[in-house]
Design a protein around this motif. Structure first.
Motif, mmCIF file in Angstrom:
data_model
loop_
_atom_site.group_PDB
_atom_site.id
_atom_site.type_symbol
_atom_site.label_atom_id
_atom_site.label_comp_id
_atom_site.label_asym_id
_atom_site.label_seq_id
_atom_site.Cartn_x
_atom_site.Cartn_y
_atom_site.Cartn_z
ATOM 1 N N SER A 157 0.832 -1.194 0.000
ATOM 2 C CA SER A 157 0.000 0.000 0.000
ATOM 3 C C SER A 157 0.866 1.242 0.000
ATOM 4 C CB SER A 157 -0.896 -0.014 1.236
ATOM 5 O OG SER A 157 -0.120 0.176 2.401
ATOM 6 N N LYS A 158 0.185 2.415 -0.139
ATOM 7 C CA LYS A 158 0.911 3.675 -0.233
ATOM 8 C C LYS A 158 1.559 4.080 1.093
ATOM 9 C CE LYS A 158 -3.092 6.598 0.717
ATOM 10 N NZ LYS A 158 -3.998 7.585 0.134
ATOM 11 N N SER A 159 1.226 3.404 2.148
ATOM 12 C CA SER A 159 1.791 3.761 3.443
ATOM 13 C C SER A 159 3.083 3.002 3.732
ATOM 14 C CB SER A 159 0.766 3.491 4.551
ATOM 15 O OG SER A 159 0.429 2.103 4.572
ATOM 16 N N ARG A 160 3.708 2.564 2.656
ATOM 17 C CA ARG A 160 4.919 1.768 2.808
ATOM 18 C C ARG A 160 6.005 2.510 3.589
ATOM 19 N NH1 ARG A 160 9.045 -0.104 -1.920
ATOM 20 N NH2 ARG A 160 10.694 -0.682 -0.503
ATOM 21 N N SER A 161 6.757 1.798 4.391
ATOM 22 C CA SER A 161 7.850 2.380 5.168
ATOM 23 C C SER A 161 8.966 2.868 4.251
ATOM 24 C CB SER A 161 8.406 1.343 6.147
ATOM 25 O OG SER A 161 9.605 1.811 6.739
ATOM 26 N N CYS A 162 9.662 3.907 4.699
ATOM 27 C CA CYS A 162 10.771 4.485 3.911
ATOM 28 C C CYS A 162 12.126 4.015 4.434
ATOM 29 C CB CYS A 162 10.684 6.008 3.946
ATOM 30 S SG CYS A 162 9.234 6.670 3.094
ATOM 31 N N GLY A 163 12.186 2.819 4.986
ATOM 32 C CA GLY A 163 13.428 2.325 5.580
ATOM 33 C C GLY A 163 14.568 2.205 4.595
ATOM 34 N N VAL A 189 14.262 12.356 6.437
ATOM 35 C CA VAL A 189 13.512 11.285 5.776
ATOM 36 C C VAL A 189 12.206 11.016 6.513
ATOM 37 C CG1 VAL A 189 13.622 8.913 4.908
ATOM 38 C CG2 VAL A 189 15.726 10.269 5.120
ATOM 39 N N PRO A 190 11.052 11.060 5.821
ATOM 40 C CA PRO A 190 9.779 10.744 6.474
ATOM 41 C C PRO A 190 9.724 9.270 6.857
ATOM 42 C CG PRO A 190 9.470 11.029 4.109
ATOM 43 C CD PRO A 190 10.880 11.428 4.400
ATOM 44 N N GLN A 191 8.896 8.955 7.838
ATOM 45 C CA GLN A 191 8.758 7.577 8.287
ATOM 46 C C GLN A 191 8.034 6.720 7.255
ATOM 47 O OE1 GLN A 191 10.141 6.226 11.018
ATOM 48 N NE2 GLN A 191 11.114 8.229 11.401
ATOM 49 N N ALA A 192 7.097 7.317 6.555
ATOM 50 C CA ALA A 192 6.331 6.596 5.532
ATOM 51 C C ALA A 192 6.153 7.501 4.329
ATOM 52 C CB ALA A 192 4.976 6.160 6.092
ATOM 53 N N GLU A 193 5.700 6.909 3.212
ATOM 54 C CA GLU A 193 5.542 7.675 1.977
ATOM 55 C C GLU A 193 4.559 8.821 2.158
ATOM 56 O OE1 GLU A 193 4.447 4.585 -0.758
ATOM 57 O OE2 GLU A 193 6.432 4.656 -1.668
ATOM 58 N N ILE A 194 4.862 9.902 1.441
ATOM 59 C CA ILE A 194 4.001 11.084 1.466
ATOM 60 C C ILE A 194 3.634 11.439 0.034
ATOM 61 C CG2 ILE A 194 5.007 11.978 3.605
ATOM 62 C CD1 ILE A 194 6.765 13.795 1.936
ATOM 63 N N CYS A 226 11.716 14.442 -9.838
ATOM 64 C CA CYS A 226 11.163 13.084 -9.914
ATOM 65 C C CYS A 226 9.669 13.127 -10.234
ATOM 66 C CB CYS A 226 11.390 12.363 -8.591
ATOM 67 S SG CYS A 226 13.133 12.152 -8.156
ATOM 68 N N PRO A 227 9.116 12.028 -10.783
ATOM 69 C CA PRO A 227 7.675 11.939 -11.017
ATOM 70 C C PRO A 227 6.922 12.158 -9.702
ATOM 71 C CG PRO A 227 8.806 10.164 -12.133
ATOM 72 C CD PRO A 227 9.831 10.846 -11.283
ATOM 73 N N GLN A 228 5.768 12.836 -9.775
ATOM 74 C CA GLN A 228 5.072 13.263 -8.567
ATOM 75 C C GLN A 228 4.075 12.213 -8.069
ATOM 76 O OE1 GLN A 228 3.472 17.121 -9.658
ATOM 77 N NE2 GLN A 228 5.350 18.152 -8.998
ATOM 78 N N GLY A 229 4.574 11.003 -7.812
ATOM 79 C CA GLY A 229 3.756 9.980 -7.171
ATOM 80 C C GLY A 229 4.031 9.968 -5.672
ATOM 81 N N TYR A 230 3.509 8.946 -4.995
ATOM 82 C CA TYR A 230 3.855 8.808 -3.579
ATOM 83 C C TYR A 230 5.365 8.633 -3.446
ATOM 84 C CZ TYR A 230 -1.037 8.509 -2.371
ATOM 85 O OH TYR A 230 -2.360 8.791 -2.185
ATOM 86 N N THR A 231 5.957 9.278 -2.458
ATOM 87 C CA THR A 231 7.417 9.355 -2.395
ATOM 88 C C THR A 231 7.920 9.321 -0.965
ATOM 89 O OG1 THR A 231 9.329 10.704 -3.035
ATOM 90 C CG2 THR A 231 7.361 11.895 -2.367
ATOM 91 N N CYS A 232 9.165 8.929 -0.850
ATOM 92 C CA CYS A 232 9.873 8.978 0.429
ATOM 93 C C CYS A 232 10.834 10.156 0.492
ATOM 94 C CB CYS A 232 10.646 7.680 0.654
ATOM 95 S SG CYS A 232 9.608 6.290 1.138
ATOM 96 N N CYS A 233 10.786 11.055 -0.498
ATOM 97 C CA CYS A 233 11.732 12.169 -0.574
ATOM 98 C C CYS A 233 11.013 13.499 -0.372
ATOM 99 C CB CYS A 233 12.450 12.192 -1.920
ATOM 100 S SG CYS A 233 13.620 10.831 -2.146
ATOM 101 N N ALA A 282 14.238 6.616 -8.597
ATOM 102 C CA ALA A 282 13.668 5.287 -8.319
ATOM 103 C C ALA A 282 13.613 5.032 -6.823
ATOM 104 C CB ALA A 282 14.492 4.209 -9.020
ATOM 105 N N HIS A 283 14.599 5.501 -6.085
ATOM 106 C CA HIS A 283 14.601 5.337 -4.629
ATOM 107 C C HIS A 283 13.503 6.193 -4.007
ATOM 108 C CE1 HIS A 283 18.387 3.135 -4.803
ATOM 109 N NE2 HIS A 283 18.858 4.073 -5.596
ATOM 110 N N CYS A 284 13.379 7.407 -4.503
ATOM 111 C CA CYS A 284 12.354 8.291 -3.947
ATOM 112 C C CYS A 284 10.952 7.724 -4.169
ATOM 113 C CB CYS A 284 12.450 9.673 -4.591
ATOM 114 S SG CYS A 284 13.865 10.660 -4.026
ATOM 115 N N LEU A 285 10.718 7.053 -5.295
ATOM 116 C CA LEU A 285 9.395 6.533 -5.629
ATOM 117 C C LEU A 285 9.156 5.127 -5.103
ATOM 118 C CD1 LEU A 285 9.373 9.056 -7.419
ATOM 119 C CD2 LEU A 285 8.139 7.722 -9.115
#
Length: 558
Positions: free
Chosen positions: A27-33, A49-54, A62-69, A257-260
């Motif tokens: 899901s989109k709430s994946r951890s950003c570990g 770094v956020p705890q989960a995707e934002i 980068c493409p504007q999808g859910y991201t950890c960046c 790719a890491h951010c997404l």
């Protein structure tokens, strides 16, 4: 109820497609570990770094999808990706520079060793063979070898004039020793020196040495200069900074790719090549002149062999000098008659010996030293390495993608195409600036070539022309077109007393040779650099004006 179920299915399907695009069924709430681990390894603060995707509406590269960046993370990673590529370029350039520097030192050491051996042989054999004819004129011989070294190293010397002056100076020293019973004032010796070439007191040796030495020294010097110029070009081009559009494209290639949330996806091969072909478009334009230079260097090594080759002549200068002194002794009576005819009868020295002292007239016959095989090995290695380096500029994008960018080994649905995991469909662009007009990854203004690289292209052309002239035995006029006045590759290399003598002599000459000092070899000659050379228009300014005119004349597609 059925309508509500169908709506729920559509929502689930949309969520699944979004997760698929990221290459992750979670899901989109994946951890950003994983992103935290990579970001921390680069030396950045993990508090960014956020705890989960934002939501990724803030992303600018980068493409504007859910991201950890976050925005700050994206900026930091963009700067880091540019620095990493610039470091990779410097590393690739250093490897090539190291090869060229090794070749340069090997050939330079060999050619200087040949000349040093010749001077040592002269110092060992001439005193016993010629006695005072040599010892009282030893400085003239030392000066000749010093000027030959300076000429080889790129000093502002005309070799034919240098040799002609040596023979005139030597005759003025030796003639009085052959006639100690005569008074020979300075004006008489000046008359003698002016007629030296017409008198031919040393037989055919001066002419033969002039013809052979010019070809041999100019071939050796231009080859070693070519190695230095090539290394200098690589060094300067490797320092050309990457543009902002390239920086954005490299960030997208390496870290988006890491951010997404798809850190395991490696860049698709064609995607990576398009990014680096766009980033290194100006560098690829060096290819044609780079190949011409290396081809010319390989070709001129043919002039190192044979009886008139650099190997034979540079190491045999003393043989020609011995032949010249032998001829002078043999032609003494004829020479004396011609001198009296041209300059008048000198007075007898009342304090001199009553009759001519018996002079040593031993003919020195030295055997030519056989080649040791060192040069043959050097040439063989150089030819192989220079041919291997011919593709350097156009192969650089592919090399960096393979060795530095962790490129995927196959172009399939599992590689990163800049947007998601999936195949990369655009075609690969050609090499060079003009071919980047439709590059899908890097916006390149093909009407604005990089000026530093254009200047280095001109440097390659100049050195290639010099090598081609050297192949024909010609020592062409050559002014260093370096765009900086420091370090290697600029200046002459002769002491002030030598330079001033040459300038005074050349003031009435119709030809002034301006040479290119050996790049990378000027440290030992640094304090001897010619500060007295005549100023010349700076070539860089001319190149700049020419390039601006050509650029203005080009059509602008963007």
């Amino acid at each position: 109820m059925e309508l509500r179920a169908r709506g729920l299915w559509l929502l689930c399907a949309a969520a699944a497609l979004t997760a698929c695009a990221r290459g992750d069924p979670a899901s989109k709430s994946r951890s950003c570990g994983e992103v935290r681990q990579i970001y921390g390894a680069k030396g950045f603060s993990l508090s960014d770094v956020p705890q989960a995707e934002i939501s990724g509406e803030h992303l600018r590269i980068c493409p504007q999808g859910y991201t950890c960046c976050t925005s700050e993370m994206e900026e930091n990673l963009a700067n880091r990706s540019r620095a990493e590529l610039e470091t990779a370029l410097l590393d690739s350039g250093r490897a090539l520079q190291a090869m060229l520097a090794t070749q340069l030192r090997g050939f330079d050491d060999h050619f200087q060793h040949l000349l040093n051996d010749s001077e040592r042989a002269l110092q060992d054999t001439f005193p016993g063979a010629f006695g005072e004819l040599y010892t009282q004129s030893a400085k003239a011989f030392r000066d000749l070898y010093a000027e030959l070294r300076l000429y080889y190293r790129g000093a502002n010397l005309h070799l034919e004039e240098t040799l002609a002056e040596f023979w005139a100076r030597l005759l003025e020293r030796l003639f009085p020793q052959l006639h100690p019973q005569l008074l020979l004032p300075d004006d008489y010796l000046d008359c003698l020196g002016k007629q030296a070439e017409a008198l031919r007191p040393f037989g055919e040796a001066p002419r033969e040495l002039r013809l052979r030495a010019t070809r041999a020294f100019v071939a050796a010097r231009s080859f070693v200069q070519g190695l230095g110029v090539a290394s200098d070009v690589v060094r300067k081009v490797a320092q050309v900074p990457l543009g902002p559009e390239c920086s954005r494209a490299v960030m997208k290639l390496v870290y988006c790719a890491h951010c997404l949330g798809v850190p395991g996806a490696r860049p698709c091969p064609d995607y990576c090549r398009n990014v680096l072909k766009g980033c290194l478009a100006n560098q690829a334009d060096l290819d044609a002149e780079w190949r011409n230079l290396l081809d010319s260097m390989v070709l001129i090594t043919d002039k190192f062999w044979g009886p008139s080759g650099a190997e034979s002549i540079i190491g045999s200068v003393h043989l020609w000098l011995a032949e010249a002194i032998n001829a002078l002794q043999d032609n003494k009576d004829t020479l004396t008659a011609k001198v009296i005819q041209g300059c008048g009868s000198p007075k007898v020295n009342p304090q001199g010996p009553g009759s001519e002292e018996k002079r040593r007239r031993v003919k020195l016959a030295l055997q030519e030293k056989l080649p040791t095989g060192t040069l043959e090995k050097l040439v063989s290695e150089a030819k192989t390495q220079l041919r291997d380096a011919q593709d350097f500029w156009i192969s650089l994008p592919g090399t960096l993608c393979t060795e530095k960018m962790a490129m995927s080994t196959a172009s399939d649905d599992r590689c990163w195409n800049g947007m998601a995991k999936g195949r990369y469909l655009p075609e690969v662009m050609g090499d060079g600036l003009a071919n980047q007009i439709n590059n899908p990854e890097v916006e390149v203004d093909i009407t604005k070539p990089d000026m530093t690289i254009r200047q280095q292209i001109m440097q390659l052309k100049i050195m290639t022309n010099r090598l081609r002239s050297a192949y024909n035995g010609d020592d062409v006029d050559f002014q260093d077109a370096s765009d900086d006045g420091s370090g290697s590759g600029s200046g002459g290399g002769c002491p002030d007393d030598v330079c001033s003598r040459r300038v005074n002599k050349k003031s009435s000459s119709s030809r002034t040779t301006l040479t290119h000092a050996l790049p990378g070899l000027s440290e030992r000659e640094g304090q001897k650099s010619s500060a007295t050379s005549c100023p010349q228009p700076h070539m860089s300014l001319l190149l700049l004006l020419l390039t601006l005119v050509l650029s203005a004349a080009r059509p602008r597609w963007r």
